[in-house]
Write a protein that holds these residues in place. Structure first.
Motif, PDB file in Angstrom:
ATOM      1  N   PRO A  15     -10.905   2.842  -4.509  1.00 56.77           N
ATOM      2  CA  PRO A  15      -9.808   1.995  -3.602  1.00 56.77           C
ATOM      3  C   PRO A  15      -9.934   2.086  -2.206  1.00 56.77           C
ATOM      4  CG  PRO A  15      -8.762   3.185  -5.663  1.00 56.77           C
ATOM      5  CD  PRO A  15     -10.155   3.665  -5.269  1.00 56.77           C
ATOM      6  N   MET A  16      -9.263   1.216  -1.508  1.00 56.47           N
ATOM      7  CA  MET A  16      -9.321   1.205   0.047  1.00 56.47           C
ATOM      8  C   MET A  16      -8.493   2.421   0.594  1.00 56.47           C
ATOM      9  SD  MET A  16      -6.968   0.581   2.759  1.00 56.47           S
ATOM     10  CE  MET A  16      -5.515  -0.272   1.881  1.00 56.47           C
ATOM     11  N   TRP A  17      -8.684   2.985   1.822  1.00 57.31           N
ATOM     12  CA  TRP A  17      -7.869   4.025   2.284  1.00 57.31           C
ATOM     13  C   TRP A  17      -8.443   4.176   3.844  1.00 57.31           C
ATOM     14  CZ3 TRP A  17     -10.528   8.074   4.433  1.00 57.31           C
ATOM     15  CH2 TRP A  17     -11.650   8.604   3.935  1.00 57.31           C
ATOM     16  N   TRP A  18      -7.683   4.692   4.778  1.00 54.89           N
ATOM     17  CA  TRP A  18      -7.905   5.046   5.970  1.00 54.89           C
ATOM     18  C   TRP A  18      -6.924   6.113   6.467  1.00 54.89           C
ATOM     19  CZ3 TRP A  18      -3.690   4.610   9.321  1.00 54.89           C
ATOM     20  CH2 TRP A  18      -2.743   4.129   9.242  1.00 54.89           C
ATOM     21  N   ILE A  19      -7.449   6.823   7.617  1.00 53.60           N
ATOM     22  CA  ILE A  19      -6.848   7.969   8.225  1.00 53.60           C
ATOM     23  C   ILE A  19      -6.539   7.743   9.579  1.00 53.60           C
ATOM     24  CG2 ILE A  19      -7.472   9.632   6.346  1.00 53.60           C
ATOM     25  CD1 ILE A  19      -9.155  10.803   8.246  1.00 53.60           C
ATOM     26  N   GLU A  58      -2.725  10.463  -2.024  1.00 51.07           N
ATOM     27  CA  GLU A  58      -2.467  11.677  -2.091  1.00 51.07           C
ATOM     28  C   GLU A  58      -3.948  12.625  -2.090  1.00 51.07           C
ATOM     29  OE1 GLU A  58      -0.430  12.044  -5.768  1.00 51.07           O
ATOM     30  OE2 GLU A  58       1.779  11.477  -4.824  1.00 51.07           O
ATOM     31  N   ARG A  59      -4.765  11.878  -2.812  1.00 51.23           N
ATOM     32  CA  ARG A  59      -6.049  12.747  -2.736  1.00 51.23           C
ATOM     33  C   ARG A  59      -6.691  12.836  -1.464  1.00 51.23           C
ATOM     34  NH1 ARG A  59     -11.013  10.855  -2.400  1.00 51.23           N
ATOM     35  NH2 ARG A  59     -10.373   8.710  -3.159  1.00 51.23           N
ATOM     36  N   VAL A  60      -6.738  11.931  -0.621  1.00 53.75           N
ATOM     37  CA  VAL A  60      -7.101  11.844   0.790  1.00 53.75           C
ATOM     38  C   VAL A  60      -6.539  12.866   1.645  1.00 53.75           C
ATOM     39  CG1 VAL A  60      -7.730  10.424   2.778  1.00 53.75           C
ATOM     40  CG2 VAL A  60      -8.396   9.440   0.557  1.00 53.75           C
ATOM     41  N   ARG A  61      -5.079  12.615   1.550  1.00 51.72           N
ATOM     42  CA  ARG A  61      -4.162  13.358   2.309  1.00 51.72           C
ATOM     43  C   ARG A  61      -4.248  14.650   2.099  1.00 51.72           C
ATOM     44  NH1 ARG A  61       1.533  13.461  -0.281  1.00 51.72           N
ATOM     45  NH2 ARG A  61       0.016  14.884  -1.484  1.00 51.72           N
ATOM     46  N   ASP A  62      -4.528  15.370   0.857  1.00 54.11           N
ATOM     47  CA  ASP A  62      -4.479  16.726   0.524  1.00 54.11           C
ATOM     48  C   ASP A  62      -5.848  17.331   1.107  1.00 54.11           C
ATOM     49  OD1 ASP A  62      -2.245  16.409  -0.212  1.00 54.11           O
ATOM     50  OD2 ASP A  62      -2.909  16.559  -2.685  1.00 54.11           O
ATOM     51  N   PRO A  95       1.627  21.481  20.600  1.00 59.50           N
ATOM     52  CA  PRO A  95       0.341  21.931  19.918  1.00 59.50           C
ATOM     53  C   PRO A  95       0.424  21.430  18.503  1.00 59.50           C
ATOM     54  CG  PRO A  95       1.789  23.844  19.741  1.00 59.50           C
ATOM     55  CD  PRO A  95       2.440  22.697  20.593  1.00 59.50           C
ATOM     56  N   LEU A  96       0.338  20.069  18.176  1.00 61.80           N
ATOM     57  CA  LEU A  96       0.382  19.369  16.732  1.00 61.80           C
ATOM     58  C   LEU A  96      -0.816  18.545  16.708  1.00 61.80           C
ATOM     59  CD1 LEU A  96       4.284  18.493  16.871  1.00 61.80           C
ATOM     60  CD2 LEU A  96       3.209  20.543  15.598  1.00 61.80           C
ATOM     61  N   LEU A  97      -0.973  18.346  15.464  1.00 68.62           N
ATOM     62  CA  LEU A  97      -1.668  17.345  14.897  1.00 68.62           C
ATOM     63  C   LEU A  97      -1.068  16.239  13.918  1.00 68.62           C
ATOM     64  CD1 LEU A  97      -5.504  18.459  14.574  1.00 68.62           C
ATOM     65  CD2 LEU A  97      -4.849  16.850  16.045  1.00 68.62           C
ATOM     66  N   ARG A  98      -1.181  14.997  14.255  1.00 66.79           N
ATOM     67  CA  ARG A  98      -0.464  14.025  13.492  1.00 66.79           C
ATOM     68  C   ARG A  98      -1.209  13.431  12.501  1.00 66.79           C
ATOM     69  NH1 ARG A  98       4.452  14.470  16.486  1.00 66.79           N
ATOM     70  NH2 ARG A  98       4.451  14.562  18.674  1.00 66.79           N
ATOM     71  N   LEU A  99      -1.129  13.430  11.358  1.00 71.40           N
ATOM     72  CA  LEU A  99      -1.949  12.957  10.420  1.00 71.40           C
ATOM     73  C   LEU A  99      -1.150  11.745   9.613  1.00 71.40           C
ATOM     74  CD1 LEU A  99      -4.419  12.491   8.532  1.00 71.40           C
ATOM     75  CD2 LEU A  99      -3.175  14.189   7.092  1.00 71.40           C
ATOM     76  N   ASN A 100      -1.932  10.522   9.556  1.00 66.96           N
ATOM     77  CA  ASN A 100      -1.124   9.167   8.665  1.00 66.96           C
ATOM     78  C   ASN A 100      -2.309   8.902   7.861  1.00 66.96           C
ATOM     79  OD1 ASN A 100       1.401   8.033   9.940  1.00 66.96           O
ATOM     80  ND2 ASN A 100       0.421   9.164  11.584  1.00 66.96           N
ATOM     81  N   TYR A 112       0.767  -1.130  -0.001  1.00 64.58           N
ATOM     82  CA  TYR A 112      -0.052   0.051   0.060  1.00 64.58           C
ATOM     83  C   TYR A 112       0.598   1.243   0.133  1.00 64.58           C
ATOM     84  CZ  TYR A 112      -3.465  -3.499   1.217  1.00 64.58           C
ATOM     85  OH  TYR A 112      -4.379  -4.586   1.168  1.00 64.58           O
ATOM     86  N   ALA A 113       0.216   2.382  -0.324  1.00 71.79           N
ATOM     87  CA  ALA A 113       0.800   3.610  -0.436  1.00 71.79           C
ATOM     88  C   ALA A 113       0.764   4.468   0.766  1.00 71.79           C
ATOM     89  CB  ALA A 113       0.514   4.492  -1.368  1.00 71.79           C
ATOM     90  N   ALA A 114       1.671   4.778   1.435  1.00 71.41           N
ATOM     91  CA  ALA A 114       1.442   5.588   3.111  1.00 71.41           C
ATOM     92  C   ALA A 114       2.030   7.056   2.868  1.00 71.41           C
ATOM     93  CB  ALA A 114       2.172   4.742   4.122  1.00 71.41           C
ATOM     94  N   SER A 115       1.400   7.864   3.439  1.00 72.22           N
ATOM     95  CA  SER A 115       1.949   9.234   3.634  1.00 72.22           C
ATOM     96  C   SER A 115       3.039   9.493   4.390  1.00 72.22           C
ATOM     97  CB  SER A 115       0.743   9.935   4.089  1.00 72.22           C
ATOM     98  OG  SER A 115       0.286   9.940   5.287  1.00 72.22           O
ATOM     99  N   GLY A 116       3.136   8.526   5.267  1.00 67.26           N
ATOM    100  CA  GLY A 116       4.176   8.771   6.368  1.00 67.26           C
ATOM    101  C   GLY A 116       3.329   9.928   7.503  1.00 67.26           C
ATOM    102  N   GLU A 117       4.007  10.226   8.668  1.00 70.67           N
ATOM    103  CA  GLU A 117       3.380  11.027   9.603  1.00 70.67           C
ATOM    104  C   GLU A 117       3.602  12.321   9.297  1.00 70.67           C
ATOM    105  OE1 GLU A 117       2.387   9.520  13.812  1.00 70.67           O
ATOM    106  OE2 GLU A 117       4.133  10.788  14.394  1.00 70.67           O
ATOM    107  N   ILE A 118       2.420  13.106   9.142  1.00 66.29           N
ATOM    108  CA  ILE A 118       2.458  14.531   8.928  1.00 66.29           C
ATOM    109  C   ILE A 118       2.150  15.199  10.022  1.00 66.29           C
ATOM    110  CG2 ILE A 118       1.627  16.140   7.154  1.00 66.29           C
ATOM    111  CD1 ILE A 118       0.973  13.856   5.401  1.00 66.29           C
TER     112      ILE A 118
END
Length: 477
Positions: A437-441, A465-469, A450-455, A389-395
């Motif tokens: 296609p499958m995805w999860w966040i 990339e679409r879901v991440r953005d 004061p951070l939010l971490r997105l995966n 699968y394709a992963a964004s890494g922690e943003i």
């Protein structure tokens, strides 16, 4: 002068602070005395084992802690320079509470302590650390509250490096592997001591079929070459170049106290920790099945931001995945609760029941070496199946209203009819159907910033990339 406030350095599951402004020998001694009173004494321990890393401040701080322990009538067994997992080995094999002086991957100005009960059981928020902190604070605020024992404990010293290496070799046998060339980046940390002992012959163990190319093996707590934090991609660059330059089969990068390991393949490409988790899980499951254990009784622990592939490989092997929050205290607790044989995290911490449920980067590395050495193909081919699968890494995003933003994202998920849970932050997933296609966040708040971490993970790069953005647009609006 007012005594220092220990709440600034005693964290959820360890001690960590700047030396000497936040953490000095007097504080270390008070923590040692408190550890003896709160942990070692009630557990009826006759001794505590103490190790330290290569930081300039570690010998003085660990010696002061040991003096505090002995002031309460508890003996000390000092093993000197050690990796954190060697300290866990000592605590487990000798059934003694322990203290490891290290600040792991933090810069040179920091130091800290990781505490264990006998058997390498962690000391954290729910297992005694606040009580150790409060008693040490009392000792610093009011020295008259000290209650010395009738006699001091006795100091002992012992070198356990060879025993540690022998134990790990007994868990993963590399003797029948094809010969491999491996580049190891110790980052001037404790792997510079343990890698040549466990994988080489420095501790007097027999030679293994490994050609080791060493990088930054000199122990130096100033970290002159790069930070000892392989989670940051910039600290892998030297290793990646060296693997290609030497035509090596793989590369291993350890953090400062060598309890974490990162892997790069023969092309110099990083291998995700989730892929390593899936690979090692399969091997540990197979080992248990070979022993006659019913596969459906086998448990593997992973955290909420591990790849979906981890769960799929565990289920495919017939075992049961156990999902938990991010953080080693949660992983260890779930492993103990379920008697799980293995646990893995995205941060490259790997935990083994056979290692007292503790994390050890060296044992995980040995599993990778064994898996590669048992077949003829390159590492990139071996791990490809574990990374579908394709992963964004922690943003990370700096925010002022983490709760409000999380609610906004949760509302968006609800509008789409997505299943969600709040085990650790907000997790939502789309299982995939037809042309979708499958995805999860997963969206989690930092405990300290004061951070939010997105995966984000998805079946393919365009979907990821679409879901991440889309989600970043809501976070950073």
């Amino acid at each position: 002068m007012a005594a220092p406030d220990l709440s600034s350095i005693v964290k959820a599951y360890d001690v960590r602070g700047l030396v000497p402004s936040q953490f000095d020998a007097s504080i270390a001694r008070a923590l040692g005395a408190a550890f003896a009173e709160v942990i070692a004494g009630p557990d009826q321990a006759k001794a505590a084992v103490i190790g330290h890393d290569m930081r300039d401040s570690s010998p003085e701080l660990s010696a002061a802690f040991a003096a505090g322990v002995r002031s309460r009538g508890i003996d000390t067994l000092e093993i000197g320079l050690a990796s954190t997992d060697e300290l866990y080995f000592a605590s487990g094999a000798l059934a003694l509470p322990g203290a490891m002086f290290t600040a792991s991957h933090n810069p040179a100005a920091y130091n800290g302590i990781k505490l264990t009960r006998a058997g390498a059981r962690p000391v954290g928020t729910d297992s005694g650390l606040p009580q150790v902190r409060d008693r040490a604070q009392e000792l610093l605020d009011d020295p008259a509250s000290e209650r010395p024992a009738d006699r001091d404990g006795t100091a002992h010293r012992r070198d356990l490096l060879a025993a540690y290496g022998e134990f790990l070799r007994g868990l993963v046998d590399l003797r029948s592997s094809r010969r491999l060339k491996v580049v190891i980046d110790a980052a001037n940390g404790m792997a510079g001591l343990t890698a040549p002992a466990v994988l080489g012959t420095d501790a007097g163990l027999p030679e293994l079929p490994l050609d080791i190319v060493s990088m930054y093996f000199d122990l130096d707590g100033t970290f002159p070459n790069h930070e000892a934090n392989p989670l940051d991609p910039k600290n892998l660059v030297d290793l990646q170049h060296a693997v290609v330059e030497h035509g090596a089969d793989l590369g291993l990068a350890f953090d400062g106290d060598a309890d974490r390991v990162f892997v790069v393949d023969e092309r110099g490409e990083p291998v995700s920790a989730s892929a390593i988790t899936a690979l090692v899980a399969e091997r540990e499951i197979a080992k248990e099945v070979a022993r006659g254990v019913d596969v459906d009784q086998i448990r593997i622990v992973h955290n909420v931001i591990s790849s979906r592939a981890v769960t799929e490989f565990i289920v495919r092997a017939g075992a049961q995945p156990v999902r938990t929050r991010v953080g080693h205290s949660y992983i260890k607790a779930e492993m103990a609760r379920h008697n799980a044989i293995f646990g893995g995290e995205h941060s490259a911490h790997y935990y083994f029941r056979a290692f007292w449920f503790a994390d050890t980067g060296m044992l995980a590395a040995m599993h990778v070496l064994a898996a590669l050495g048992e077949q003829d193909g390159p590492l990139s081919d071996l791990v490809a199946a574990y990374s579908p699968y394709a992963a964004s890494g922690e943003i990370n995003s700096t925010v002022t209203d983490a709760a409000g933003i999380t609610e906004r994202v949760a509302a968006w998920c609800a509008e789409q009819g997505l299943p969600t849970d709040t085990l650790d932050g907000l997790t939502a997933w789309h299982r995939g159907d037809g042309d979708s296609p499958m995805w999860w966040i997963n969206l989690r708040s930092s405990n300290t910033e004061p951070l939010l971490r997105l995966n984000v993970e998805a079946a393919d790069v365009p979907t990821m990339e679409r879901v991440r953005d889309t989600v970043l647009g809501m976070i950073r609006a």
